[in-house]
Design a protein around this motif. Structure first.
Motif, PDB file in Angstrom:
ATOM      1  N   ALA A  34     -23.795  20.224 -46.043  1.00 13.69           N
ATOM      2  CA  ALA A  34     -22.354  20.518 -45.990  1.00 13.69           C
ATOM      3  C   ALA A  34     -21.543  19.281 -45.611  1.00 13.69           C
ATOM      4  O   ALA A  34     -20.591  19.371 -44.833  1.00 13.69           O
ATOM      5  CB  ALA A  34     -22.077  21.660 -45.021  1.00 13.69           C
ATOM      6  N   VAL A  35     -21.922  18.135 -46.145  1.00 11.28           N
ATOM      7  CA  VAL A  35     -21.222  16.888 -45.840  1.00 11.28           C
ATOM      8  C   VAL A  35     -20.525  16.326 -47.075  1.00 11.28           C
ATOM      9  O   VAL A  35     -19.332  15.997 -47.036  1.00 11.28           O
ATOM     10  CB  VAL A  35     -22.199  15.842 -45.266  1.00 11.28           C
ATOM     11  N   PHE A  36     -21.232  16.233 -48.182  1.00 10.46           N
ATOM     12  CA  PHE A  36     -20.662  15.609 -49.374  1.00 10.46           C
ATOM     13  C   PHE A  36     -19.453  16.364 -49.908  1.00 10.46           C
ATOM     14  O   PHE A  36     -18.570  15.773 -50.537  1.00 10.46           O
ATOM     15  CB  PHE A  36     -21.729  15.503 -50.470  1.00 10.46           C
ATOM     16  N   LEU A  37     -19.389  17.684 -49.679  1.00 10.81           N
ATOM     17  CA  LEU A  37     -18.256  18.447 -50.188  1.00 10.81           C
ATOM     18  C   LEU A  37     -16.964  18.104 -49.463  1.00 10.81           C
ATOM     19  O   LEU A  37     -15.866  18.465 -49.923  1.00 10.81           O
ATOM     20  CB  LEU A  37     -18.539  19.947 -50.107  1.00 10.81           C
ATOM     21  N   HIS A  38     -17.063  17.419 -48.315  1.00 11.16           N
ATOM     22  CA  HIS A  38     -15.871  17.000 -47.574  1.00 11.16           C
ATOM     23  C   HIS A  38     -15.518  15.532 -47.839  1.00 11.16           C
ATOM     24  O   HIS A  38     -14.570  15.024 -47.246  1.00 11.16           O
ATOM     25  CB  HIS A  38     -16.100  17.190 -46.073  1.00 11.16           C
ATOM     26  N   MET A  39     -16.241  14.881 -48.705  1.00  4.99           N
ATOM     27  CA  MET A  39     -16.032  13.459 -48.983  1.00  4.99           C
ATOM     28  C   MET A  39     -15.415  13.251 -50.361  1.00  4.99           C
ATOM     29  O   MET A  39     -15.665  14.043 -51.282  1.00  4.99           O
ATOM     30  CB  MET A  39     -17.361  12.693 -48.943  1.00  4.99           C
ATOM     31  N   PRO A  40     -14.636  12.184 -50.525  1.00  2.33           N
ATOM     32  CA  PRO A  40     -14.178  11.824 -51.872  1.00  2.33           C
ATOM     33  C   PRO A  40     -15.383  11.503 -52.761  1.00  2.33           C
ATOM     34  O   PRO A  40     -16.367  10.927 -52.294  1.00  2.33           O
ATOM     35  CB  PRO A  40     -13.315  10.580 -51.639  1.00  2.33           C
ATOM     36  N   ASP A  41     -15.303  11.874 -54.031  1.00  2.00           N
ATOM     37  CA  ASP A  41     -16.426  11.635 -54.936  1.00  2.00           C
ATOM     38  C   ASP A  41     -16.833  10.162 -54.968  1.00  2.00           C
ATOM     39  O   ASP A  41     -18.027   9.827 -55.004  1.00  2.00           O
ATOM     40  CB  ASP A  41     -16.063  12.094 -56.356  1.00  2.00           C
ATOM     41  N   LYS A  42     -15.849   9.291 -54.942  1.00  2.00           N
ATOM     42  CA  LYS A  42     -16.142   7.853 -55.016  1.00  2.00           C
ATOM     43  C   LYS A  42     -17.004   7.406 -53.848  1.00  2.00           C
ATOM     44  O   LYS A  42     -17.938   6.596 -54.008  1.00  2.00           O
ATOM     45  CB  LYS A  42     -14.833   7.058 -55.041  1.00  2.00           C
ATOM     46  N   LEU A  43     -16.733   7.952 -52.649  1.00  2.59           N
ATOM     47  CA  LEU A  43     -17.510   7.568 -51.466  1.00  2.59           C
ATOM     48  C   LEU A  43     -18.936   8.107 -51.551  1.00  2.59           C
ATOM     49  O   LEU A  43     -19.882   7.438 -51.133  1.00  2.59           O
ATOM     50  CB  LEU A  43     -16.819   8.089 -50.205  1.00  2.59           C
ATOM     51  N   VAL A  44     -19.095   9.312 -52.108  1.00  3.56           N
ATOM     52  CA  VAL A  44     -20.439   9.864 -52.272  1.00  3.56           C
ATOM     53  C   VAL A  44     -21.268   8.973 -53.188  1.00  3.56           C
ATOM     54  O   VAL A  44     -22.430   8.653 -52.898  1.00  3.56           O
ATOM     55  CB  VAL A  44     -20.379  11.295 -52.836  1.00  3.56           C
ATOM     56  N   TRP A  45     -20.679   8.547 -54.300  1.00  5.85           N
ATOM     57  CA  TRP A  45     -21.417   7.680 -55.234  1.00  5.85           C
ATOM     58  C   TRP A  45     -21.734   6.327 -54.607  1.00  5.85           C
ATOM     59  O   TRP A  45     -22.800   5.752 -54.854  1.00  5.85           O
ATOM     60  CB  TRP A  45     -20.613   7.497 -56.528  1.00  5.85           C
ATOM     61  N   THR A  46     -20.831   5.847 -53.756  1.00  9.57           N
ATOM     62  CA  THR A  46     -21.102   4.596 -53.031  1.00  9.57           C
ATOM     63  C   THR A  46     -22.326   4.764 -52.138  1.00  9.57           C
ATOM     64  O   THR A  46     -23.201   3.883 -52.078  1.00  9.57           O
ATOM     65  CB  THR A  46     -19.889   4.189 -52.177  1.00  9.57           C
ATOM     66  N   GLY A  47     -22.390   5.906 -51.459  1.00  7.06           N
ATOM     67  CA  GLY A  47     -23.539   6.167 -50.600  1.00  7.06           C
ATOM     68  C   GLY A  47     -24.827   6.272 -51.378  1.00  7.06           C
ATOM     69  O   GLY A  47     -25.861   5.718 -50.971  1.00  7.06           O
ATOM     70  N   LEU A  48     -24.812   6.969 -52.498  1.00  7.85           N
ATOM     71  CA  LEU A  48     -26.020   7.095 -53.319  1.00  7.85           C
ATOM     72  C   LEU A  48     -26.475   5.735 -53.834  1.00  7.85           C
ATOM     73  O   LEU A  48     -27.681   5.450 -53.900  1.00  7.85           O
ATOM     74  CB  LEU A  48     -25.755   8.036 -54.489  1.00  7.85           C
ATOM     75  N   GLU A  49     -25.520   4.907 -54.188  1.00  6.35           N
ATOM     76  CA  GLU A  49     -25.868   3.562 -54.671  1.00  6.35           C
ATOM     77  C   GLU A  49     -26.573   2.754 -53.580  1.00  6.35           C
ATOM     78  O   GLU A  49     -27.541   2.034 -53.846  1.00  6.35           O
ATOM     79  CB  GLU A  49     -24.599   2.844 -55.126  1.00  6.35           C
ATOM     80  N   ARG A  50     -26.097   2.895 -52.350  1.00  5.61           N
ATOM     81  CA  ARG A  50     -26.698   2.149 -51.240  1.00  5.61           C
ATOM     82  C   ARG A  50     -28.038   2.732 -50.802  1.00  5.61           C
ATOM     83  O   ARG A  50     -28.884   2.029 -50.253  1.00  5.61           O
ATOM     84  CB  ARG A  50     -25.729   2.136 -50.056  1.00  5.61           C
ATOM     85  N   LEU A  51     -28.227   4.021 -51.021  1.00  5.77           N
ATOM     86  CA  LEU A  51     -29.435   4.688 -50.541  1.00  5.77           C
ATOM     87  C   LEU A  51     -30.570   4.719 -51.553  1.00  5.77           C
ATOM     88  O   LEU A  51     -31.730   4.912 -51.173  1.00  5.77           O
ATOM     89  CB  LEU A  51     -29.097   6.135 -50.138  1.00  5.77           C
ATOM     90  N   ALA A  52     -30.266   4.563 -52.820  1.00  6.05           N
ATOM     91  CA  ALA A  52     -31.299   4.707 -53.853  1.00  6.05           C
ATOM     92  C   ALA A  52     -32.487   3.794 -53.602  1.00  6.05           C
ATOM     93  O   ALA A  52     -33.646   4.196 -53.758  1.00  6.05           O
ATOM     94  CB  ALA A  52     -30.696   4.432 -55.231  1.00  6.05           C
ATOM     95  N   SER A  53     -32.218   2.562 -53.199  1.00  2.00           N
ATOM     96  CA  SER A  53     -33.300   1.606 -52.984  1.00  2.00           C
ATOM     97  C   SER A  53     -34.077   1.885 -51.700  1.00  2.00           C
ATOM     98  O   SER A  53     -35.137   1.302 -51.471  1.00  2.00           O
ATOM     99  CB  SER A  53     -32.738   0.177 -52.932  1.00  2.00           C
TER     100      SER A  53
END
Length: 318
Positions: free
Chosen positions: A236-255
């Motif tokens: 219940a965290v990503f639904l409170h975030m702007p989409d752009k910030l979620v994608w930024t997080g996924l980009e940083r976490l993928a590796s």
């Protein structure tokens, strides 16, 4: 002394007798050792590599039911009754303030001198347990589902995005090896409840979880990029975030996610993805080396609780 001569070799009788005796003794010990050896066994052996069950089983439920029946228990209305003093959390807090908590020292300063880490009354009455729209006990459900879905072991490393007051995190911290649970949380009150009440009251300070106050999906304080997680989850965290910030997080976490076996789980919805459209979302995920694995609905056996989870994995090097 009788002598036996053969091709120039002379052996006395006593020497011959001693030699035969020594050989017989050696043979006896060899036979005894072989007969006392344990028989070969094809029985299965236990190893530390076997996965420990973390979820509630049908047998567990049956046992609880049998205990309730055996003791003749029925849920009663929570009313004032002799010997018990049920109060609301607000009433408990007022009593703590009025009677100086549970300290027998006069004055706040004197009481604090005898307390290594004074705990705010709001935390002692567990007001933070009511900060969620779901039962506090549901944290156990989330842990069981995620731990088994990701096939975690005690030496796995787990990262939670938004661990709050550790409703879920406490169970991971208890299960994992020390320092193997990491969390990024932005809310100060939640972090105070986690560090000053939940961890000490659960006896988990020795597990040394890495809990960092931060936002904007900044994971720079979680060690070098070589830190690899078996599970990364956001409840219940990503639904409170702007989409752009979620994608930024996924980009940083993928590796930081283990290829193939590592999992990312996101609860409730993935509108950050669906708003792009199916093909575009898939393309963007694949560009990060991630793929969508499916939707899961987890029902609790105990706490009238369920959650929807979306699963991702890393299929290649980012």
């Amino acid at each position: 002394m009788a002598l036996f001569a053969s091709k120039g070799v002379v052996i006395s009788v006593p020497v011959l007798v001693l030699s035969v005796s020594a050989a017989a003794t050696l043979l006896f010990f060899l036979l005894f050792a072989s007969s006392s050896s344990p028989p070969s066994c094809s029985c299965p052996t236990l190893t530390n590599q076997s996965a420990e069950r973390v979820s509630t089983s049908a047998e567990d439920i049956d046992w609880v039911k049998s205990q309730i029946v055996a003791n003749g228990l029925h849920m009663q209305q929570n009313i004032l009754r002799k010997g018990i003093n049920p109060r609301t959390r607000q009433q408990q807090l007022e009593d703590l303030i009025h009677y100086k908590g549970i300290s027998h020292y006069e004055g706040e300063q004197e009481a604090n001198n005898h307390t290594a880490l004074p705990c705010p009354g709001e935390l002692l009455v567990e007001e933070h347990h009511s900060n969620y729209g779901e039962p506090w006990a549901g944290g156990r459900d989330v842990f069981e589902f995620l731990a088994e879905s990701a096939k975690l072991k005690p030496d796995s490393k787990v990262l939670e995005i938004g661990c709050g007051t550790l409703r879920v995190g406490l169970h991971f911290i208890r299960y994992l090896n020390p320092e193997h649970f990491h969390c990024l949380e932005r809310d100060e009150l939640s972090l105070m409840a986690a560090l000053r009440y939940e961890l000490p009251s659960q006896g988990l300070l020795h597990k040394r979880p890495l809990i960092v106050r931060g936002e904007d999906m900044d994971f720079s304080k979680f060690g070098p990029d070589g830190t690899m997680y078996s599970l990364i989850y956001a409840s219940a965290v990503f639904l409170h975030m702007p989409d752009k910030l979620v994608w930024t997080g996924l980009e940083r976490l993928a590796s930081r996610l283990k290829p193939l076996e590592g999992r990312i789980f996101v609860s409730h919805n993935i509108k950050f993805c669906s708003r792009l459209g199916g093909d575009e979302c898939t393309k963007r995920l694949n560009g990060l080396g991630l793929e969508y694995r499916g939707k899961h609905i987890h029902d609790s056996l105990l706490f009238n609780h369920y959650e929807i989870w979306f699963e991702f994995r890393r299929f290649k090097e980012a």
